[in-house]
Design an enzyme around this catalytic site. Structure first.
Site, short mmCIF file in Angstrom:
data_model
loop_
_atom_site.label_atom_id
_atom_site.label_comp_id
_atom_site.label_asym_id
_atom_site.label_seq_id
_atom_site.Cartn_x
_atom_site.Cartn_y
_atom_site.Cartn_z
N LYS A 28 31.22 -34.06 45.41
CA LYS A 28 30.62 -32.74 45.71
C LYS A 28 29.62 -32.84 46.85
O LYS A 28 29.62 -32.01 47.77
CB LYS A 28 29.96 -32.19 44.43
CG LYS A 28 29.36 -30.81 44.60
CD LYS A 28 29.36 -30.04 43.30
CE LYS A 28 28.35 -30.54 42.30
NZ LYS A 28 26.97 -30.14 42.64
N GLY A 101 22.55 -25.47 44.18
CA GLY A 101 21.29 -25.86 44.82
C GLY A 101 21.54 -26.66 46.08
O GLY A 101 20.84 -26.49 47.09
N ARG A 129 15.61 -21.33 40.41
CA ARG A 129 15.23 -22.70 40.81
C ARG A 129 14.23 -22.69 41.97
O ARG A 129 14.24 -21.78 42.80
CB ARG A 129 16.49 -23.51 41.16
CG ARG A 129 17.39 -23.68 39.93
CD ARG A 129 18.64 -24.45 40.26
NE ARG A 129 18.37 -25.83 40.60
CZ ARG A 129 19.29 -26.69 41.01
NH1 ARG A 129 20.54 -26.29 41.14
NH2 ARG A 129 18.98 -27.94 41.27
N SER A 174 14.24 -36.18 46.34
CA SER A 174 15.29 -35.16 46.48
C SER A 174 16.09 -35.36 47.76
O SER A 174 15.56 -35.21 48.87
CB SER A 174 14.67 -33.75 46.47
OG SER A 174 15.66 -32.81 46.87
N GLN A 176 18.37 -33.34 48.58
CA GLN A 176 18.56 -32.00 49.15
C GLN A 176 17.43 -31.68 50.12
O GLN A 176 17.67 -31.14 51.21
CB GLN A 176 18.62 -30.97 48.03
CG GLN A 176 19.85 -31.10 47.16
CD GLN A 176 19.84 -30.18 45.95
OE1 GLN A 176 18.90 -29.43 45.73
NE2 GLN A 176 20.90 -30.26 45.15
N ASP A 327 22.15 -37.01 38.12
CA ASP A 327 23.04 -36.01 37.52
C ASP A 327 23.76 -36.53 36.28
O ASP A 327 24.49 -35.78 35.63
CB ASP A 327 24.09 -35.55 38.55
CG ASP A 327 23.46 -34.73 39.66
OD1 ASP A 327 22.42 -34.09 39.41
OD2 ASP A 327 24.00 -34.72 40.78
N LYS A 354 16.99 -28.72 37.43
CA LYS A 354 18.39 -28.73 37.88
C LYS A 354 19.03 -27.38 37.55
O LYS A 354 18.33 -26.41 37.33
CB LYS A 354 19.15 -29.91 37.23
CG LYS A 354 18.62 -31.27 37.67
CD LYS A 354 18.90 -31.50 39.14
CE LYS A 354 18.38 -32.85 39.59
NZ LYS A 354 18.49 -33.02 41.04
N ARG A 358 17.55 -29.71 32.06
CA ARG A 358 18.56 -30.56 31.40
C ARG A 358 18.01 -31.37 30.24
O ARG A 358 18.77 -31.73 29.33
CB ARG A 358 19.23 -31.48 32.44
CG ARG A 358 20.19 -30.71 33.33
CD ARG A 358 20.92 -31.56 34.33
NE ARG A 358 21.99 -30.77 34.95
CZ ARG A 358 22.62 -31.09 36.07
NH1 ARG A 358 22.28 -32.19 36.73
NH2 ARG A 358 23.58 -30.33 36.54
N ARG A 403 27.29 -29.58 33.98
CA ARG A 403 27.19 -30.93 33.39
C ARG A 403 26.76 -30.88 31.92
O ARG A 403 27.10 -31.76 31.14
CB ARG A 403 26.26 -31.82 34.21
CG ARG A 403 26.77 -31.97 35.65
CD ARG A 403 26.21 -33.14 36.39
NE ARG A 403 26.40 -32.99 37.82
CZ ARG A 403 27.54 -33.17 38.48
NH1 ARG A 403 28.62 -33.58 37.84
NH2 ARG A 403 27.62 -32.97 39.78
#
Ligand code: S3P
Length: 451
Positions: A28, A101, A129, A174, A176, A327, A354, A358, A403
């Protein structure tokens, strides 16, 4: 709710041995980056093995909205005719990023240093988020932002007309955020420097190098320092997307807990910044081997063989491994339920922001299925019941989180009573072939509500 339609309740019941080969979809993270970097090149980038999950399809549509020509040739083969660095067009409507995200944060970075305005939105999960972690560094380039309270989507970004390069230390682990800054740096003159205290997945750096950007990495006392020279001419590439280790985690973990199983998961990307789960499972006593180790497209790849592991033991997961398996904690907690002893997971505050919280989602669902879980702000501990002693029997909430949904369905494959999720719809964001793939191995997952 799946966010893309009506909720799809799903139930998983105990099954016989899982056996065979599991061809999981493309990675991904690499799929998003292939489309975004392809859109920032001049010329045609071709992609084989793209993940055709909803998250990535939303990024493909976003790249079209910014002016790139994105074509699906079938069978995971795609092409992107890019507009060049700095060539994004102003989109006519809202950029809908669905559940992703990664999609929204990377695209915000890519557009932040271009003289255009764009509005981003997503589903209920994405709109809750935190985005300030990305818009704070993007403001340093000269990008302006207006969003909802707490820096939430929907949000409008006014890209910098005269961007300046930045030097930025990422305050949270992160990839991202790191990637958003690097993608913004592409259209800033001079050198953009990003420092990360803990190494996170490095696909953006590897791919930028592959696309011809001038980028260098060095270890410093502050952490890993990445320097990117702005305004390169990116060269269109052919990209072979490796299969996703985060998706491989599900058939691998299922095989470890279902008695008699023996499953081969070929061609899995084992970039060290992604492979922490597999090391952790081996530390727990899992019968998990790497076969046919090789390098493909600059990434280490192997075939994973996972067999039922009767003597799993709980361990303290090294906190410094967290980023490389961030993840995978939900499905690790399922394996931990079948181990003997406590599995201690610390340094995992990021799990709370997330697609869902989670820690909370898993702790609540595991407790409902008879497992003892303790949790705090940045840690949780699962006390394993051991094989044959996991009760199951509960309906778990997936909280719009793929997930979480898949993890509880894996639990049901080896628990004493069926396990259900209220909505398996989000699975399509990252693993659209989860149901047929698991069924072909011998799992019994149905689209039906629990008792
Ligand atoms: C991703 C980075 C990670 C990860 C996500 C994919 C990426 O998020 O959880 O699924 O592709 O860069 P963070 O950057 O928030 O850690």
């Amino acid at each position: 709710m799946s966010g893309h339609g009506h909720p799809i309740p799903m139930t998983s019941v105990a099954c016989g041995p899982l056996a065979g080969t599991a061809d999981v979809p493309g990675d991904k993270s690499i799929s998003h980056r292939s489309l975004i970097l392809g859109a920032m090149c001049v010329g045609e980038t071709t992609i084989a093995g793209l993940l055709e999950g909803q998250d990535v399809l939303d990024t493909a549509q976003a790249m079209r909205d910014f002016g790139a020509e994105v074509t699906d040739h079938g069978g995971g083969s795609w092409s992107v005719r890019g507009v060049g660095v700095g060539g994004f067009m102003e989109p006519a409507g809202v950029i809908e990023c669905g559940n992703s995200g990664t999609g929204v944060r990377l695209i915000m970075g890519a557009m932040a240093t271009q003289p255009i305005t764009a509005t981003f939105s997503g589903d209920a999960s994405l709109n809750s988020r935190p985005m300030a972690r990305v818009t704070d560094p993007l403001a340093l380039f000269g990008c302006q932002t207006v969003g909802r309270a707490g820096g939430r989507l929907p949000m409008t970004l006014v890209g910098a007309v005269d961007p300046v390069p930045v030097r930025y230390t990422v305050p949270v682990p992160s990839a991202q955020v790191k990637s958003a800054v690097l993608l913004a740096g592409l259209n800033a003159p001079g050198q953009t420097v990003v420092i990360e205290k803990e190494a996170t997945r490095d696909h953006t750096e590897r791919m930028l190098e592959g696309f011809g950007a001038e980028i260098s990495m060095r270890e410093t006392d502050e952490g890993r320092e990445i320097t990117l020279s702005g305004r390169p001419e990116l060269r269109a590439q052919h990209i072979e997307v490796p299969r996703d280790p985060s998706s491989a985690a599900f058939p691998v973990c299922a095989a470890l807990i279902v008695p008699g199983s023996d499953v081969l998961v070929p061609g899995i990307g084992l970039n060290p910044t992604r492979a922490g789960l597999f090391s952790t499972l081996r530390d727990m006593g899992a019968d998990l081997t790497y076969e046919n180790e090789r390098i493909e497209g600059g990434e280490p790849v192997a075939d994973l063989r996972a067999r039922f592991s009767p003597d799993l033991k709980g361990i303290d997961v090294p906190p410094e491994r967290a980023a490389s398996m961030i993840d995978e904690y939900p499905v690790l907690s399922i394996v931990a339920a079948f181990a003997n002893g406590r599995t201690v997971m610390r340094g995992v505050k990021e799990l709370r922001v997330k697609e869902s919280d989670r820690i909370d989602a898993m702790a609540t669902g595991l407790r409902a299925n008879g497992i003892v879980v303790e949790d705090g702000p940045d840690w949780w501990i699962v006390t394993g019941a051991g094989h044959g002693n996991v009760a199951g029997g509960a309906v778990c909430q997936s909280h719009l989180d793929h997930r979480i949904a898949m993890s509880f369905l894996i639990l049901g494959m080896a628990a004493n009573a069926p396990v259900s999720v209220d909505d398996g719809g989000p699975i399509a964001t990252s693993f659209p072939i989860f149901e047929p793939l698991m069924a072909a191995l011998g799992a019994r997952v149905s689209r039906s509500a629990g008792a």
